[in-house]
Scaffold this active site. Structure first.
Site, PDB file in Angstrom:
ATOM      1  N   ASP A 437       9.884  -0.628 -19.882  1.00  0.00           N
ATOM      2  CA  ASP A 437      11.105  -0.332 -20.810  1.00  0.00           C
ATOM      3  C   ASP A 437      10.438  -1.240 -21.594  1.00  0.00           C
ATOM      4  O   ASP A 437       9.590  -1.694 -21.949  1.00  0.00           O
ATOM      5  CB  ASP A 437      11.961  -1.295 -20.679  1.00  0.00           C
ATOM      6  CG  ASP A 437      13.017  -1.134 -21.973  1.00  0.00           C
ATOM      7  OD1 ASP A 437      14.017  -0.328 -21.953  1.00  0.00           O
ATOM      8  OD2 ASP A 437      13.146  -1.923 -22.673  1.00  0.00           O
ATOM      9  N   GLU A 480      15.325   5.195 -23.128  1.00  0.00           N
ATOM     10  CA  GLU A 480      13.815   4.137 -23.050  1.00  0.00           C
ATOM     11  C   GLU A 480      13.346   3.674 -21.741  1.00  0.00           C
ATOM     12  O   GLU A 480      11.870   2.938 -21.673  1.00  0.00           O
ATOM     13  CB  GLU A 480      13.534   3.383 -24.141  1.00  0.00           C
ATOM     14  CG  GLU A 480      13.644   2.160 -24.304  1.00  0.00           C
ATOM     15  CD  GLU A 480      15.569   1.722 -24.573  1.00  0.00           C
ATOM     16  OE1 GLU A 480      15.539   0.664 -24.815  1.00  0.00           O
ATOM     17  OE2 GLU A 480      15.998   2.271 -24.908  1.00  0.00           O
TER      18      GLU A 480
END
Length: 570
Positions: A437, A480
Site C-alpha cells: 500500500d 493504491e
C-alpha cells in the site's frame, strides 16, 4: 513408398504383363483384321465405363467387369486382357497422378492381368468355352466359377499389393471385399446381356447395351461424388461447431488449420491477415506437407501475388496451370505448387483476410473444394470475431483499466482456483502473497492532483512488471494497493523479493508531467510503500486465508511500525 519398392513393382509389371500378352498372342492368336470393328467397339465401351470410377473407403472401383466379361466369353482371354489394359488409359486420365504415384499404373495393370488369368483358368478348368456358344446351359457352372473366382482373386491380389506397398496387415475379407463383390455380381448380368446382344446383333449390340452400362457407371459415379460432397458439408458443419468452442484467436487459427488439412487435398495452406489501412497482407499461419510453421517473411500488398489478387478482386479464385501461377508477380508459392485456390475472408462485407491453399498435384482441386473453403472462410471469420470479442470482454472483466494489471476479481478467482486445485490433487504446494500500500497516497492526490496520482500508479505497475517478470502474477488490489502472487518460493526468498519491490519504489522518484503555459512541467515525487507478506502453509491453514493474513501483516507489521518497510509479522 520407398524407391526400392517402386522398382520392384515395375519389374513385376515388366515380367508379368508384356510376357503374358506375348505368350497368349503366339499360342492363342486372334484374327484382329476381321474383327477390328468389334474389338474397337469393346475397347471404346470399356474405356467409357472406366472414365467413371468411384470410391468405397480408400479403394477406387470402376465397372469394367461386365464389358471385359462379355469380350472374354466371345473372344477369349487375350482380348479381355488387351481391352482391360486399354481401359486403364481412360481411368488414369482422370486420376491426375503425381510422379510419385506412377507406380499405381504398374500395380493396377498387373492386378487386372492376374485377375483375368486366374478367373479364365478357373473357367477353362470347369469346361468353359469361347465363341457364340459360350452361353449354353452346360456353361452355367464355368460362368459362375469365373464370376466368383474373379471377385476373390481380385481382392486377394489387392490385399497382397496393399500389404507390400502400405505395410498393412494382410486382410482379404474387409468391407471393400463385400462391397466390391456385391457390385461386381450386380454388373456381371450386364456382361451376359452384352454378350447375348453382340451374338444376336453383332457390332450394333455392343453399343445397344454398352451405352446404358456407361450411363449406369456415370450415374453411380455422380451419386458417389454427391454423397462425398454431403459428407464434406457435414464435416464442414462440424468444423464450424468446433471453431466456436475456441475462445481465443490463436486456438481458432490452429484448429482451423488442422481441420482444413483434413478436408482439402492441400500440401500448402496460407492464412493472411489484412491491414486495410495500408492495403498489406501478413502471413499469420502457414502449413506445408513437412509440418506446420510460420513464414513471417511473406508480406504482400493488394494485387500482389495470387493471394493479393484475391484481396483485390474480393472474389474466390482457382488456378490449375503452373505457368499462370509462375506469372504472378511476387507470388507466395514454392516452386512445387501446381494448383491453388484462394478465398477472401469477409467481415461486414470487408476483406479482412485471405485463405489460400495449394497442392503439388496438377488439377488437384475441384469446384466443391472451392465451395467448402468459402464456407470454412465464413466460419473462420465469425469464430475469430467471437474469440476477439470474448478476449476483450474477458480482459475487461479481469484487468484493471488504468494500469492494465489483473484486478481484484481475477486475484480472488485465482486464489480460489488454486485452493480447489490443491484439494482435488491432494497436494501441499506453497503459495505466497505480497501486498503493498503506497504510504500517504491521499497527500499525493491532494498536492499534485488525481491525474498525477494516476501517473504514479501506472508507473508503479510498470516497475513491478519489470521486476517480477514471469516469476509471479501482479494485480491491482484496489486504490493504491497492489499484490504479487508467487508459487513454490521459500518464505525467506519471498521476503527478499518484497524488499526489492520496496526499494524499487522508494529509491527512484516518480515523475509526473503537468502542462503549464503550453509547456510540460516535470515534477519528481518520492513515494514509499508498506508491504505485507504471507506464505501458505507457513502462516495460514488454507490458501483462502493468505490475503487476509498478508493484509494484516502490512497494516500491523509495516504501517503501524513506521511505514516504508516489509513485514510478515501478524
Amino acid at each position: 513408398m520407398t524407391k526400392s519398392k517402386n522398382i520392384v513393382l515395375w519389374l513385376v509389371w515388366i515380367i508379368v504383363v508384356p510376357s503374358s500378352i506375348i505368350y497368349l498372342s503366339l499360342n492363342y492368336p486372334i484374327n484382329f483384321s476381321s474383327n477390328w470393328v468389334d474389338l474397337l467397339s469393346f475397347a471404346l465401351i470399356i474405356s467409357g465405363v472406366a472414365f467413371f470410377p468411384f470410391k468405397v473407403g480408400n479403394t477406387t472401383i470402376f465397372f469394367i467387369n461386365s464389358v471385359s466379361f462379355a469380350a472374354f466369353l466371345y473372344f477369349g482371354l487375350l482380348v479381355e486382357i488387351i481391352i482391360t489394359q486399354i481401359s486403364l488409359i481412360s481411368f488414369f486420365t482422370i486420376m491426375k497422378l503425381q510422379k510419385h504415384e506412377y507406380y499405381r499404373i504398374a500395380t493396377n495393370s498387373t492386378m487386372l492381368l492376374i485377375t483375368s488369368v486366374g478367373a479364365a483358368t478357373v473357367y477353362y478348368m470347369l469346361g468353359g468355352i469361347n465363341g457364340s456358344e459360350a452361353l449354353n446351359v452346360d456353361q452355367i457352372i464355368p460362368i459362375i466359377g469365373y464370376m466368383v473366382s474373379s471377385i476373390v482373386i481380385n481382392q486377394i491380389v489387392i490385399s497382397v499389393f496393399q500389404s507390400y506397398i502400405l505395410n498393412r496387415r494382410f486382410k482379404v475379407f474387409d468391407l471393400t471385399f463385400f462391397v466390391d463383390g456385391f457390385l461386381t455380381l450386380v454388373t456381371f448380368p450386364f456382361g451376359l446381356i452384352l454378350y447375348t446382344m453382340f451374338v444376336e446383333l453383332d457390332t450394333l449390340g455392343i453399343y445397344f447395351v454398352g451405352f446404358p452400362i456407361i450411363l449406369l457407371s456415370a450415374v453411380l459415379s455422380i451419386y458417389n461424388r454427391t454423397q462425398m460432397i454431403n459428407e464434406y458439408l457435414h464435416k464442414t458443419s462440424e468444423i464450424g461447431h468446433e471453431l466456436t468452442k475456441s475462445l481465443n484467436v490463436k486456438s481458432v487459427l490452429d484448429t482451423f488449420l488442422e481441420e482444413v488439412k483434413s478436408i482439402v487435398p492441400a500440401t500448402h495452406i496460407y492464412i493472411f491477415d489484412i491491414s486495410n489501412a495500408n492495403q498489406s497482407m501478413s502471413l499469420i499461419r502457414y502449413y506445408n506437407h513437412t509440418g506446420s510453421q510460420f513464414k513471417n517473411e511473406i508480406k504482400l500488398f493488394k494485387g500482389e501475388g495470387f493471394s493479393g489478387r484475391v484481396y483485390e478482386s474480393n472474389t474466390s479464385m482457382m488456378l490449375h496451370n503452373k505457368s499462370k501461377i509462375d506469372q504472378l508477380r511476387g507470388h507466395e508459392f514454392e516452386d512445387a505448387v501446381q494448383s491453388v485456390i484462394g478465398v477472401p475472408i469477409l467481415r461486414n462485407n470487408l476483406v479482412v483476410g485471405v485463405l489460400t491453399v495449394g497442392s503439388t498435384r496438377p488439377r488437384a482441386f475441384e469446384k466443391h473444394h472451392l465451395m467448402l473453403l468459402e464456407i470454412l472462410a465464413n466460419f473462420l471469420s465469425v469464430a475469430i470475431e467471437n474469440a476477439r470479442h470474448y478476449e476483450a470482454e474477458r480482459r475487461k472483466s479481469q484487468h484493471d483499466q488504468l494500469t492494465g494489471l489483473y484486478n481484484y476479481r481475477y486475484l480472488i478467482e485465482y486464489i480460489d482456483a488454486y485452493a480447489a486445485d490443491l484439494e482435488a490433487k491432494g497436494l501441499n504446494e506453497s503459495l505466497s502473497l505480497i501486498i503493498m500500500d503506497l504510504d500517504s497516497f491521499k497527500k499525493i492526490n491532494d498536492t499534485y492532483g488525481h491525474e498525477a496520482g494516476n501517473e504514479v500508479l501506472v508507473e508503479l505497475a510498470r516497475r513491478l512488471e519489470r521486476l517480477i517478470g514471469d516469476k509471479g502474477i501482479i494485480a491491482r488490489y484496489g486504490g493504491e494497493e497492489f499484490t504479487v502472487i508467487l508459487k513454490d518460493y521459500e518464505h525467506e526468498r519471498v521476503l527478499e523479493i518484497a524488499e526489492n519491490i520496496r526499494k524499487c519504489i522508494a529509491d527512484e522518484p516518480f515523475l509526473v508531467y503537468k502542462p503549464i503555459d503550453g509547456q510540460m512541467e516535470v515534477t519528481e515525487i518520492n513515494v514509499t510503500a508498506s508491504i505485507g507478506v504471507s506464505t501458505y502453509p507457513d502462516h495460514c491453514d488454507t490458501p483462502d486465508e493468505i490475503l487476509r493474513v498478508a493484509d494484516r501483516a502490512m497494516y500491523v507489521g509495516a504501517k503501524q511500525r513506521g511505514k516504508n518497510r516489509v513485514s510478515s509479522i501478524i
